[in-house]
Design a protein around this motif. Structure first.
Motif, PDB file in Angstrom:
ATOM      1  N   ASP A  92      42.831  -8.637  68.225  1.00 53.19           N
ATOM      2  CA  ASP A  92      44.204  -8.239  67.914  1.00 53.19           C
ATOM      3  C   ASP A  92      44.782  -9.056  66.763  1.00 53.19           C
ATOM      4  O   ASP A  92      45.722  -8.619  66.097  1.00 53.19           O
ATOM      5  CB  ASP A  92      45.094  -8.425  69.156  1.00 53.19           C
ATOM      6  N   ILE A  94      43.284  -9.981  63.934  1.00 48.82           N
ATOM      7  CA  ILE A  94      42.682  -9.774  62.610  1.00 48.82           C
ATOM      8  C   ILE A  94      43.665  -9.128  61.638  1.00 48.82           C
ATOM      9  O   ILE A  94      43.756  -9.525  60.480  1.00 48.82           O
ATOM     10  CB  ILE A  94      41.397  -8.917  62.726  1.00 48.82           C
ATOM     11  N   VAL A  95      44.450  -8.168  62.099  1.00 54.68           N
ATOM     12  CA  VAL A  95      45.267  -7.350  61.192  1.00 54.68           C
ATOM     13  C   VAL A  95      46.352  -8.157  60.467  1.00 54.68           C
ATOM     14  O   VAL A  95      46.545  -7.995  59.266  1.00 54.68           O
ATOM     15  CB  VAL A  95      45.862  -6.116  61.927  1.00 54.68           C
ATOM     16  N   ASN A  96      47.064  -9.039  61.186  1.00 53.65           N
ATOM     17  CA  ASN A  96      48.171  -9.776  60.561  1.00 53.65           C
ATOM     18  C   ASN A  96      48.017 -11.294  60.609  1.00 53.65           C
ATOM     19  O   ASN A  96      48.972 -12.020  60.325  1.00 53.65           O
ATOM     20  CB  ASN A  96      49.504  -9.391  61.225  1.00 53.65           C
ATOM     21  N   ASP A  97      46.832 -11.761  61.006  1.00 54.50           N
ATOM     22  CA  ASP A  97      46.567 -13.205  61.129  1.00 54.50           C
ATOM     23  C   ASP A  97      47.364 -13.884  62.238  1.00 54.50           C
ATOM     24  O   ASP A  97      47.482 -15.112  62.269  1.00 54.50           O
ATOM     25  CB  ASP A  97      46.821 -13.937  59.802  1.00 54.50           C
ATOM     26  N   HIS A  99      48.156 -13.451  66.670  1.00 49.08           N
ATOM     27  CA  HIS A  99      47.855 -12.727  67.903  1.00 49.08           C
ATOM     28  C   HIS A  99      49.072 -11.920  68.345  1.00 49.08           C
ATOM     29  O   HIS A  99      50.220 -12.334  68.150  1.00 49.08           O
ATOM     30  CB  HIS A  99      47.435 -13.699  69.012  1.00 49.08           C
ATOM     31  N   THR A 100      48.809 -10.758  68.936  1.00 45.80           N
ATOM     32  CA  THR A 100      49.903  -9.863  69.342  1.00 45.80           C
ATOM     33  C   THR A 100      50.017  -9.748  70.856  1.00 45.80           C
ATOM     34  O   THR A 100      50.755  -8.915  71.367  1.00 45.80           O
ATOM     35  CB  THR A 100      49.688  -8.450  68.753  1.00 45.80           C
ATOM     36  N   GLU A 120      33.009 -13.955  59.033  1.00 40.13           N
ATOM     37  CA  GLU A 120      33.099 -13.097  57.838  1.00 40.13           C
ATOM     38  C   GLU A 120      32.095 -13.528  56.781  1.00 40.13           C
ATOM     39  O   GLU A 120      31.402 -12.698  56.173  1.00 40.13           O
ATOM     40  CB  GLU A 120      34.518 -13.153  57.263  1.00 40.13           C
ATOM     41  N   HIS A 134      31.667  -4.719  63.547  1.00 39.23           N
ATOM     42  CA  HIS A 134      32.285  -3.391  63.419  1.00 39.23           C
ATOM     43  C   HIS A 134      32.178  -2.614  64.727  1.00 39.23           C
ATOM     44  O   HIS A 134      33.110  -1.905  65.127  1.00 39.23           O
ATOM     45  CB  HIS A 134      31.621  -2.598  62.293  1.00 39.23           C
ATOM     46  N   MET A 137      34.770  -3.871  67.157  1.00 37.67           N
ATOM     47  CA  MET A 137      36.099  -3.375  66.784  1.00 37.67           C
ATOM     48  C   MET A 137      36.240  -1.889  67.132  1.00 37.67           C
ATOM     49  O   MET A 137      37.272  -1.450  67.637  1.00 37.67           O
ATOM     50  CB  MET A 137      36.348  -3.607  65.298  1.00 37.67           C
ATOM     51  N   ILE A 141      38.847   0.264  69.735  1.00 35.59           N
ATOM     52  CA  ILE A 141      39.614   1.475  69.398  1.00 35.59           C
ATOM     53  C   ILE A 141      39.361   2.560  70.442  1.00 35.59           C
ATOM     54  O   ILE A 141      40.282   3.224  70.920  1.00 35.59           O
ATOM     55  CB  ILE A 141      39.238   1.978  67.984  1.00 35.59           C
TER      56      ILE A 141
END
Length: 239
Positions: A92, A94-97, A99-100, A120, A134, A137, A141
């Motif tokens: 969660d 990865i997208v905005n650096d 945690h959500t 990476e 991948h 991830m 989804i």
């Protein structure tokens, strides 16, 4: 207090096939061993990471069970998932650096800490590792889509049946029984995840017991009739 950390080698881990790509050479495994910085122990009720915390690493669960949750507008915890040994947490962030969600241990647990910048970097050199990341991830989804279907269109019986079948299938992949499981989460947490009230979860469990589909002793669940559970989720169409 600094969390207890221990050096670990993926090459010696019995969960390697679940959280690492297959077919790595010894040299590639040695390089991945260097990426896995440490193990971290998390006590039952302890937090692995919090909503809003800076994202730095992915965590492969070595032992134990976790839940992820977010605080709803009225202050209650909404459970968004349950994770077990061999699964990877932290995607969660990865997208905005950041945690959500919060990741909370449901029992004493141990995770392998994998700094994401190192993953990476190594993924660019080891194609199978990149594909594996991948795949993890993508699996997340697919899981999210499954939860949306669960909450959007299924009755209480269908939701609980699908939940039990999914749980026992994941446990079986780790060498556990296909018919018996110990619920690490409370019925209230199951209800939060499935979008059901606690009373509804308890009532549905009781119905499954009355129908001879499961046997329940506190948190121990024995599936007596897996086909009936599958029929609840996917009813057979009569000609």
């Amino acid at each position: 207090m600094t969390p207890l950390t221990i050096k670990v080698a993926c090459s010696n881990c019995n969960l390697r096939e679940l959280c690492m790509p297959m077919g790595l050479s010894d040299a590639e495994l040695d390089r991945i061993d260097d990426v896995v910085a440490s193990r971290r122990k998390v006590k039952r009720g302890g937090i692995l990471f919090r909503n809003g915390e800076k994202f730095t690493s992915l965590y492969a669960i070595r032992t134990g069970f976790f839940k992820t949750c977010v605080a709803s507008e009225d202050g209650r915890d909404q459970v968004t998932g349950f994770q077990m040994a061999g699964e990877v947490m932290g995607l969660d962030g990865i997208v905005n650096d950041y945690h959500t969600c919060d990741a909370v241990a449901l029992e004493d647990a141990e995770v392998c800490v994998m700094p994401f910048d190192r993953i990476e970097e190594l993924s660019r050199e080891i194609n199978s590792l990149q594909r594996h990341v991948h795949k993890i991830m993508s699996r997340e989804i697919v899981r999210e889509n499954g939860v949306m279907l669960l909450l959007g269109s299924m009755r209480a019986e269908e939701r609980l049946a699908a939940f039990l079948l999914n749980l026992v299938q994941r446990l079986h992949a780790r060498g556990f029984s296909q018919s018996e499981l110990v619920l690490r989460m409370t019925r209230e947490e199951i209800g939060s995840y499935l979008g059901l009230k606690l009373e509804t979860v308890s009532r549905t469990f009781s119905k499954f017991v009355d129908d001879g589909i499961v046997e329940v002793k506190q948190r121990h669940v024995r599936i007596l009739n897996a086909e009936s559970l599958k029929d609840i989720v996917n009813p057979k169409v009569c000609d």
